[in-house]
Design a protein around this motif. Structure first.
Motif, PDB file in Angstrom:
ATOM      1  N   ILE A   6       0.873  -1.173   0.000  1.00  0.00           N
ATOM      2  CA  ILE A   6       0.000   0.000   0.000  1.00  0.00           C
ATOM      3  C   ILE A   6       0.909   1.221   0.000  1.00  0.00           C
ATOM      4  O   ILE A   6       1.648   1.459   0.964  1.00  0.00           O
ATOM      5  CB  ILE A   6      -0.924   0.001   1.233  1.00  0.00           C
ATOM      6  CG1 ILE A   6      -1.763  -1.281   1.263  1.00  0.00           C
ATOM      7  CG2 ILE A   6      -1.807   1.239   1.241  1.00  0.00           C
ATOM      8  CD1 ILE A   6      -2.512  -1.497   2.569  1.00  0.00           C
ATOM      9  N   LEU A   7       0.858   1.983  -1.077  1.00  0.00           N
ATOM     10  CA  LEU A   7       1.748   3.141  -1.258  1.00  0.00           C
ATOM     11  C   LEU A   7       0.933   4.415  -1.383  1.00  0.00           C
ATOM     12  O   LEU A   7       0.148   4.568  -2.325  1.00  0.00           O
ATOM     13  CB  LEU A   7       2.610   2.946  -2.509  1.00  0.00           C
ATOM     14  CG  LEU A   7       3.455   4.133  -2.966  1.00  0.00           C
ATOM     15  CD1 LEU A   7       4.444   4.567  -1.887  1.00  0.00           C
ATOM     16  CD2 LEU A   7       4.182   3.784  -4.263  1.00  0.00           C
ATOM     17  N   ARG A   8       1.126   5.312  -0.447  1.00  0.00           N
ATOM     18  CA  ARG A   8       0.495   6.625  -0.547  1.00  0.00           C
ATOM     19  C   ARG A   8       1.332   7.491  -1.490  1.00  0.00           C
ATOM     20  O   ARG A   8       2.560   7.417  -1.501  1.00  0.00           O
ATOM     21  CB  ARG A   8       0.417   7.294   0.821  1.00  0.00           C
ATOM     22  CG  ARG A   8      -0.316   8.614   0.759  1.00  0.00           C
ATOM     23  CD  ARG A   8      -0.486   9.237   2.117  1.00  0.00           C
ATOM     24  NE  ARG A   8      -1.094  10.559   1.973  1.00  0.00           N
ATOM     25  CZ  ARG A   8      -1.003  11.510   2.870  1.00  0.00           C
ATOM     26  NH1 ARG A   8      -0.377  11.297   4.011  1.00  0.00           N
ATOM     27  NH2 ARG A   8      -1.565  12.687   2.643  1.00  0.00           N
ATOM     28  N   HIS A   9       0.652   8.321  -2.272  1.00  0.00           N
ATOM     29  CA  HIS A   9       1.368   9.209  -3.196  1.00  0.00           C
ATOM     30  C   HIS A   9       2.382  10.067  -2.454  1.00  0.00           C
ATOM     31  O   HIS A   9       2.263  10.321  -1.251  1.00  0.00           O
ATOM     32  CB  HIS A   9       0.380  10.098  -3.963  1.00  0.00           C
ATOM     33  CG  HIS A   9      -0.336  11.084  -3.069  1.00  0.00           C
ATOM     34  ND1 HIS A   9       0.251  12.248  -2.627  1.00  0.00           N
ATOM     35  CD2 HIS A   9      -1.568  11.062  -2.538  1.00  0.00           C
ATOM     36  CE1 HIS A   9      -0.594  12.912  -1.862  1.00  0.00           C
ATOM     37  NE2 HIS A   9      -1.715  12.195  -1.784  1.00  0.00           N
ATOM     38  N   ALA A  10       3.379  10.532  -3.184  1.00  0.00           N
ATOM     39  CA  ALA A  10       4.429  11.380  -2.612  1.00  0.00           C
ATOM     40  C   ALA A  10       3.919  12.818  -2.441  1.00  0.00           C
ATOM     41  O   ALA A  10       2.807  13.164  -2.844  1.00  0.00           O
ATOM     42  CB  ALA A  10       5.664  11.337  -3.506  1.00  0.00           C
ATOM     43  N   LYS A  11       4.768  13.647  -1.855  1.00  0.00           N
ATOM     44  CA  LYS A  11       4.444  15.050  -1.578  1.00  0.00           C
ATOM     45  C   LYS A  11       3.980  15.756  -2.854  1.00  0.00           C
ATOM     46  O   LYS A  11       4.616  15.663  -3.895  1.00  0.00           O
ATOM     47  CB  LYS A  11       5.680  15.753  -1.012  1.00  0.00           C
ATOM     48  CG  LYS A  11       5.473  17.183  -0.638  1.00  0.00           C
ATOM     49  CD  LYS A  11       4.716  17.281   0.649  1.00  0.00           C
ATOM     50  CE  LYS A  11       4.626  18.735   1.099  1.00  0.00           C
ATOM     51  NZ  LYS A  11       3.619  18.899   2.125  1.00  0.00           N
ATOM     52  N   ALA A  12       2.860  16.470  -2.736  1.00  0.00           N
ATOM     53  CA  ALA A  12       2.259  17.132  -3.894  1.00  0.00           C
ATOM     54  C   ALA A  12       2.067  18.621  -3.635  1.00  0.00           C
ATOM     55  O   ALA A  12       2.278  19.108  -2.519  1.00  0.00           O
ATOM     56  CB  ALA A  12       0.909  16.484  -4.207  1.00  0.00           C
ATOM     57  N   GLU A  13       1.652  19.307  -4.689  1.00  0.00           N
ATOM     58  CA  GLU A  13       1.320  20.726  -4.559  1.00  0.00           C
ATOM     59  C   GLU A  13       0.275  20.885  -3.460  1.00  0.00           C
ATOM     60  O   GLU A  13      -0.538  19.984  -3.233  1.00  0.00           O
ATOM     61  CB  GLU A  13       0.746  21.248  -5.877  1.00  0.00           C
ATOM     62  CG  GLU A  13       1.725  21.231  -7.017  1.00  0.00           C
ATOM     63  CD  GLU A  13       1.084  21.560  -8.365  1.00  0.00           C
ATOM     64  OE1 GLU A  13      -0.137  21.364  -8.525  1.00  0.00           O
ATOM     65  OE2 GLU A  13       1.828  21.997  -9.255  1.00  0.00           O
ATOM     66  N   LEU A  25       3.127  16.267  -8.262  1.00  0.00           N
ATOM     67  CA  LEU A  25       4.171  16.131  -7.254  1.00  0.00           C
ATOM     68  C   LEU A  25       4.937  17.440  -7.177  1.00  0.00           C
ATOM     69  O   LEU A  25       5.097  18.140  -8.182  1.00  0.00           O
ATOM     70  CB  LEU A  25       5.128  14.991  -7.598  1.00  0.00           C
ATOM     71  CG  LEU A  25       4.558  13.582  -7.540  1.00  0.00           C
ATOM     72  CD1 LEU A  25       5.671  12.564  -7.786  1.00  0.00           C
ATOM     73  CD2 LEU A  25       3.867  13.297  -6.221  1.00  0.00           C
ATOM     74  N   ALA A  26       5.417  17.758  -5.999  1.00  0.00           N
ATOM     75  CA  ALA A  26       6.133  19.017  -5.804  1.00  0.00           C
ATOM     76  C   ALA A  26       7.204  18.835  -4.744  1.00  0.00           C
ATOM     77  O   ALA A  26       7.197  17.852  -3.994  1.00  0.00           O
ATOM     78  CB  ALA A  26       5.147  20.111  -5.382  1.00  0.00           C
ATOM     79  N   GLY A  27       8.121  19.782  -4.694  1.00  0.00           N
ATOM     80  CA  GLY A  27       9.156  19.780  -3.668  1.00  0.00           C
ATOM     81  C   GLY A  27       9.912  18.464  -3.646  1.00  0.00           C
ATOM     82  O   GLY A  27      10.444  18.006  -4.653  1.00  0.00           O
ATOM     83  N   ARG A  28       9.926  17.837  -2.495  1.00  0.00           N
ATOM     84  CA  ARG A  28      10.663  16.591  -2.311  1.00  0.00           C
ATOM     85  C   ARG A  28       9.923  15.371  -2.861  1.00  0.00           C
ATOM     86  O   ARG A  28      10.448  14.253  -2.810  1.00  0.00           O
ATOM     87  CB  ARG A  28      10.983  16.401  -0.832  1.00  0.00           C
ATOM     88  CG  ARG A  28       9.754  16.226   0.029  1.00  0.00           C
ATOM     89  CD  ARG A  28      10.098  16.177   1.519  1.00  0.00           C
ATOM     90  NE  ARG A  28       8.929  15.881   2.313  1.00  0.00           N
ATOM     91  CZ  ARG A  28       8.104  16.781   2.817  1.00  0.00           C
ATOM     92  NH1 ARG A  28       8.327  18.069   2.607  1.00  0.00           N
ATOM     93  NH2 ARG A  28       7.055  16.405   3.535  1.00  0.00           N
ATOM     94  N   GLY A  29       8.719  15.534  -3.386  1.00  0.00           N
ATOM     95  CA  GLY A  29       7.899  14.416  -3.845  1.00  0.00           C
ATOM     96  C   GLY A  29       8.568  13.494  -4.847  1.00  0.00           C
ATOM     97  O   GLY A  29       8.654  12.284  -4.617  1.00  0.00           O
TER      98      GLY A  29
END
Length: 171
Positions: A6-13, A25-29
């Protein structure tokens, strides 16, 4: 045995920067997603089935993760993953075709956090405690089930084998 990742999406806008579905995705995403993909490859956490939310941030997360894997499965983009409740997610798990033994779902909270906590009935105490504390962006839960069919996966019957967050990969 069945393995569910189960993978949650990475850091986003940030929310409010446009339609939620279209947040990129944004920044460190992107870097977090690539690091997670490299971790998965190193640990042999490969899937043979991938169901991905078509929301931009989830699709981009899978693209970054898959780029690091040795043999990523082709993604099945499932609109039902966007904003899905734990009950809807359970129905999706039960519908995974039997020939696949290792599946990954890529999507969103709060459903993913609730689902992981619901399924992981055993496993390392420290990992389960960390999982109960929250499911941050780019977090991955790996849960094994002693069953031959996805439709037999039930709450509390999974063994949490791994729970990793981007912070874990930096240490």
């Amino acid at each position: 045995m069945r393995r569910l990742m189960i993978l949650r999406h990475a850091k986003a806008e940030p929310a409010g920067s446009g339609p939620d579905f279209d947040r990129a995705l944004a920044g460190r995403g992107p870097a977090n997603a690539r690091s997670l993909g490299a971790y998965m490859k190193k640990r042999g956490l490969e899937a043979d089935f991938a169901a991905v939310s078509p929301a931009r941030r989830a699709a981009e997360t899978w693209q970054e993760v898959a780029a690091e894997l040795a043999a990523p499965p082709k993604a099945v983009f499932n609109p039902q993953l966007y904003g899905a409740s734990e009950n809807a997610l359970m129905a999706m798990i039960h519908a995974i075709p039997k020939q696949y033994e290792r599946a990954i779902l890529v999507g969103h909270n709060p459903g993913f956090e609730i689902l992981a906590d619901l399924l992981a009935g055993s496993g390392g105490k420290q990992m389960r405690e960390r999982l109960a504390e929250g499911f941050p962006t780019a977090a991955l839960a790996v849960i094994d089930f002693d069953t031959a069919r996805w439709k037999d996966v039930m709450p509390g019957e999974g063994v949490l084998r791994d729970f990793v967050t981007p912070a874990d990969l930096k240490s």
